[in-house]
Design an enzyme around this catalytic site. Structure first.
Site, PDB file in Angstrom:
ATOM      1  N   GLU A 198      41.611  41.765  36.482  1.00 12.24           N
ATOM      2  CA  GLU A 198      40.935  42.450  35.375  1.00 12.24           C
ATOM      3  C   GLU A 198      39.505  41.975  35.163  1.00 12.24           C
ATOM      4  O   GLU A 198      38.691  42.701  34.590  1.00 12.24           O
ATOM      5  CB  GLU A 198      41.751  42.264  34.099  1.00 12.24           C
ATOM      6  CG  GLU A 198      43.101  42.971  34.151  1.00 12.24           C
ATOM      7  CD  GLU A 198      44.023  42.568  33.020  1.00 12.24           C
ATOM      8  OE1 GLU A 198      44.751  43.431  32.515  1.00 12.24           O
ATOM      9  OE2 GLU A 198      44.011  41.367  32.642  1.00 12.24           O
ATOM     10  N   LYS A 213      40.857  36.708  38.836  1.00 16.15           N
ATOM     11  CA  LYS A 213      41.609  36.260  37.667  1.00 16.15           C
ATOM     12  C   LYS A 213      43.031  35.848  38.022  1.00 16.15           C
ATOM     13  O   LYS A 213      43.531  34.824  37.557  1.00 16.15           O
ATOM     14  CB  LYS A 213      41.636  37.358  36.604  1.00 16.15           C
ATOM     15  CG  LYS A 213      42.509  37.018  35.397  1.00 16.15           C
ATOM     16  CD  LYS A 213      42.615  38.171  34.417  1.00 16.15           C
ATOM     17  CE  LYS A 213      43.539  37.823  33.258  1.00 16.15           C
ATOM     18  NZ  LYS A 213      43.670  38.920  32.283  1.00 16.15           N
ATOM     19  N   GLN A 214      43.710  36.669  38.844  1.00 12.19           N
ATOM     20  CA  GLN A 214      45.136  36.474  39.112  1.00 12.19           C
ATOM     21  C   GLN A 214      45.498  37.168  40.420  1.00 12.19           C
ATOM     22  O   GLN A 214      44.648  37.789  41.052  1.00 12.19           O
ATOM     23  CB  GLN A 214      45.969  37.045  37.968  1.00 12.19           C
ATOM     24  CG  GLN A 214      45.752  38.527  37.748  1.00 12.19           C
ATOM     25  CD  GLN A 214      46.397  39.044  36.466  1.00 12.19           C
ATOM     26  OE1 GLN A 214      46.758  38.287  35.574  1.00 12.19           O
ATOM     27  NE2 GLN A 214      46.535  40.351  36.367  1.00 12.19           N
TER      28      GLN A 214
END
Length: 706
Positions: free
Chosen positions: A446, A509-510
């Site tokens: 994101e 982010k991930q």
């Protein structure tokens, strides 16, 4: 004499252990509660839940707030089950423990002072879903009375529900006082939504109880009953009747609750020997997911579980991508409940697609009661569209694991159709790319915000279209064409997948691109898979959410780099905080608590990583196991596959497979040892012992066509 103030909290005890069981894989024990009360454990039954000693109870499906504006969030119910005890005893306690045993769904606090013993336990009854129960058992062998002072941590009035408190009439003056309150949420999700109501009935909590000297053990029962208009318009009567039924024979509640939890664990669990911390992280992770979901109570899983308002209690992609896969194998009925939540809200997803000018269904990024978009951030609700494919991929997983054609046709077909229609309408052909592209989306990363051709989004859309074309009788040929010519970003020079068009190595982010390897299992060489892992691991934010490290662990296992897999795996469950294995979103304790998204990712690293289980197509389950670090044995009990229940026992070099039961209409399974091409029929009760190598389990002569 010094007055001792005792705060009571509760523990969950496994069925096969006594109430005084020592710490083990399912009994988490501590001499004190965490300094951060957010890390206190929770009790729940999928209908209601509370963090022990907190002033709040939540009911699944009850929200307050107008869509994205207020915004929508779980509606707070003040707790009538958080009892604080004080006594006049000396502070020289012989022993004091707080324990959670996740096999029983009960939290205990135990206190022994000289010849006085006290045990308090709290649980959300697994059978009688409306009940929260607190039991206080005391025995005084001292020569003097002991004074107990009881106070309930009710907290402030609810800002979400307009409760009116009342005293219910007593049948006789000697009957204990019964309290009640009921009211309706203040702001509905949509202007025309039904205003949901909540009713609470609870027994009076006396401020002072005297425990006489040399008395027999006596148990005090305090029951709370909660019902809502989601149960029916007569919710106030439902709550009162539930309370009455519970208080008639309160001594029977504990036994039926414990038996129900035992049955639940017997249906599906993971056991591990040789590493106590890891074993507790495993059982705790599954417990917090199971206690947040209930069969046929179709309101979804939220990243913070049912006992918290984390992420406003909304349902995200976290349900399908992170918590759902372990349920597919271990508790398939609950996995069906997760998808039923989406199926029942399909019309809202179609309405959102129409609003944005698309065909088909555009599922919301955040969903609550109605299925309308309730995300307060427009950039997410407008652009994080991969959730459409995530839901379709979850349908495919359940179909692969169950082989249930009736379910696929009668329940899943409309969602498969609508999601495929969305992607077919969402893609456009680009001559320079020589394929179909998807512009203006937000990837799982994101922090990248809005990009073109997110590799994950394009791939999940491609797989959505392929699955729809495979199973739907009225599938459009255009879906096949788009899927075959979907543009997937790839850097041939550096042999890896850029996250999106124009990606320049920014911090991620991930987990994003690495999800292509698992769970999507995209067909790629091991070299490309290794390149993706090597490129993105150092570029992934170490302070990101918990589930990411689990996916790196699975990836490194797949490419045979076991040292790096072990490092990632060890880091994957540091977010499960001792003593009660409550998950935090960040490793430093920040973010959402109890973050069952991380718990779900962690369980996947055991089932699909070290456990080597993989669903392929609609008729193969691969098994290629090895033990996690420090383990001497790992068991998967009750794996659901095509109507068969299977136990897997994994040792250092050998494993065992045993089919324990089979549904009447389910096919017999066979195991194929890939190296030798040997076949073994898996009749019920037949124990197959094999070396730890690739084996394929599949139905024998089953009708696998849709």
């Amino acid at each position: 004499m010094e007055t001792r103030f005792v705060t009571i909290v509760f523990s969950l005890v496994y069925m096969r252990h006594s109430a005084s069981a020592a710490p083990n894989a399912t009994n988490f024990e501590s001499s004190a509660l965490p300094s951060d009360p957010r890390l206190n454990p929770s009790v729940g039954n999928g209908y209601l839940a509370t963090t022990v000693y907190s002033d709040t109870v939540y009911v699944s499906g009850v929200y307050n707030g107008r869509g994205t504006q207020t915004p929508s969030h779980r509606a707070r119910i003040p707790s009538t089950a958080a009892i604080v005890l004080r006594s006049n005893l000396s502070s020289n306690a012989t022993k004091e423990t707080f324990s959670l045993n996740v096999e029983q769904g009960v939290f205990y606090h135990r206190l022994i002072v000289d010849n006085f013993t006290l045990e308090e336990k709290i649980y959300a009854h697994l059978v009688h879903r409306h009940l929260l129960v607190t039991e206080i058992a005391v025995k005084n062998n001292m020569r003097d009375p002991v004074n107990l002072f009881l106070t309930n941590v009710f907290g402030p009035p609810s800002a979400d529900i307009g409760f009116q408190i009342q005293d219910l009439p007593r049948s006789s003056p000697n009957d204990p006082k019964i309290n009640a309150m009921s009211g309706y949420i203040k702001i509905t999700e949509e202007p025309d939504s039904k205003r949901e109501g909540v009713a609470v009935v609870w027994g009076d909590i006396p401020p002072h109880v005297v425990i006489q000297p040399y008395s027999d053990t006596q148990t005090l029962y305090y029951i709370t009953a909660i019902a809502t208009t989601l149960d029916g318009n007569d919710f106030e009567n439902i709550a009162h009747e539930a309370y009455t039924a519970g208080i008639e024979k309160p001594e029977e509640l504990f036994g039926s609750h414990v038996s129900a939890w035992k049955e639940l664990w017997d249906r599906g669990r993971i056991e591990l020997e040789g590493n106590l911390t890891l074993a507790q992280a495993i059982s705790g992770s599954l417990y917090y997911i199971l206690s947040s979901l209930r069969p046929s109570w179709v309101f979804g899983l939220s990243p913070g579980g049912l006992a918290t308002d984390g992420y406003d209690g909304h349902v995200f992609w976290d349900q399908e991508t992170w918590m759902f896969p372990p349920l597919v194998l271990l508790h398939q009925n609950l996995a069906r409940t997760c998808l039923a939540y989406r199926f029942e809200r399909l019309q809202a997803a179609k309405d959102k697609a129409k609003k944005y000018g698309f065909k088909g269904a555009m599922f919301p990024w955040e969903s609550a009661l109605t299925g309308s978009e309730v995300c307060p951030g427009e950039i997410y609700s407008d652009y994080e569209q991969h959730i459409v494919g995530d839901i379709a991929f979850a349908v495919k997983q359940l179909w692969s694991a169950s082989g249930d054609q009736q379910w696929l046709k009668s329940q899943a077909f409309p969602v498969i159709q609508a999601t495929a229609e969305f992607w077919a309408n969402r893609t456009v052909y680009n001559d320079s790319k020589n394929g179909y592209v998807i512009y203006n989306v937000m990837p799982p990363d994101e922090d990248a915000e809005v990009v073109n051709n997110s590799v994950y989004t394009n791939m999940i859309a491609k797989m959505n279209l392929e699955f729809a074309y495979e199973v739907l009788p009225n599938a459009s040929d255009s879906w096949k064409t788009i899927a075959e010519h979907m543009y997937v970003p790839f850097d041939a020079t550096n042999n890896y997948h850029p996250e999106y068009d124009g990606y320049r190595g920014n911090e991620v982010k991930q987990a994003d691109v690495i999800l292509l390897g698992f769970p999507l299992m995209v067909n790629m060489s091991l070299d490309v898979r290794r390149s993706d892992l090597s490129f993105y691991e150092p570029r992934t934010n170490p302070r990101g959410p918990a589930m990411t490290k689990s996916m790196f662990a699975i990836g490194w296992l797949d490419v045979g780099d076991y040292a790096r897999a072990e490092t990632s795996f060890d880091e994957s469950y540091v977010n499960a905080k001792e003593p009660f294995m409550v998950w935090t979103e960040g490793a430093d304790g920040g973010g959402a608590v109890n973050f069952i998204t991380g718990a779900g990712g962690f369980l996947q690293s055991l089932l699909f990583g070290y456990g080597g289980l993989r669903l392929h197509g609609n008729h193969q389950l691969h098994f290629n196991p090895m033990l996690p670090p420090g383990a001497t044995q790992m068991k998967f009990i009750g794996v659901d596959y095509h109507g068969n229940s299977i136990n897997f026992v994994i040792g250092e070099s050998q494993s065992q497979i045993l089919v324990t039961s089979r549904q009447s209409s389910a096919p017999v399974l066979q195991a194929v040892i890939v190296r030798t091409e040997q076949e073994r029929r898996l009749d019920i009760g037949y124990r197959l012992e094999i070396s730890n190598e690739l084996l394929i389990i599949e139905p024998i002569q089953a009708n696998l066509n849709v």
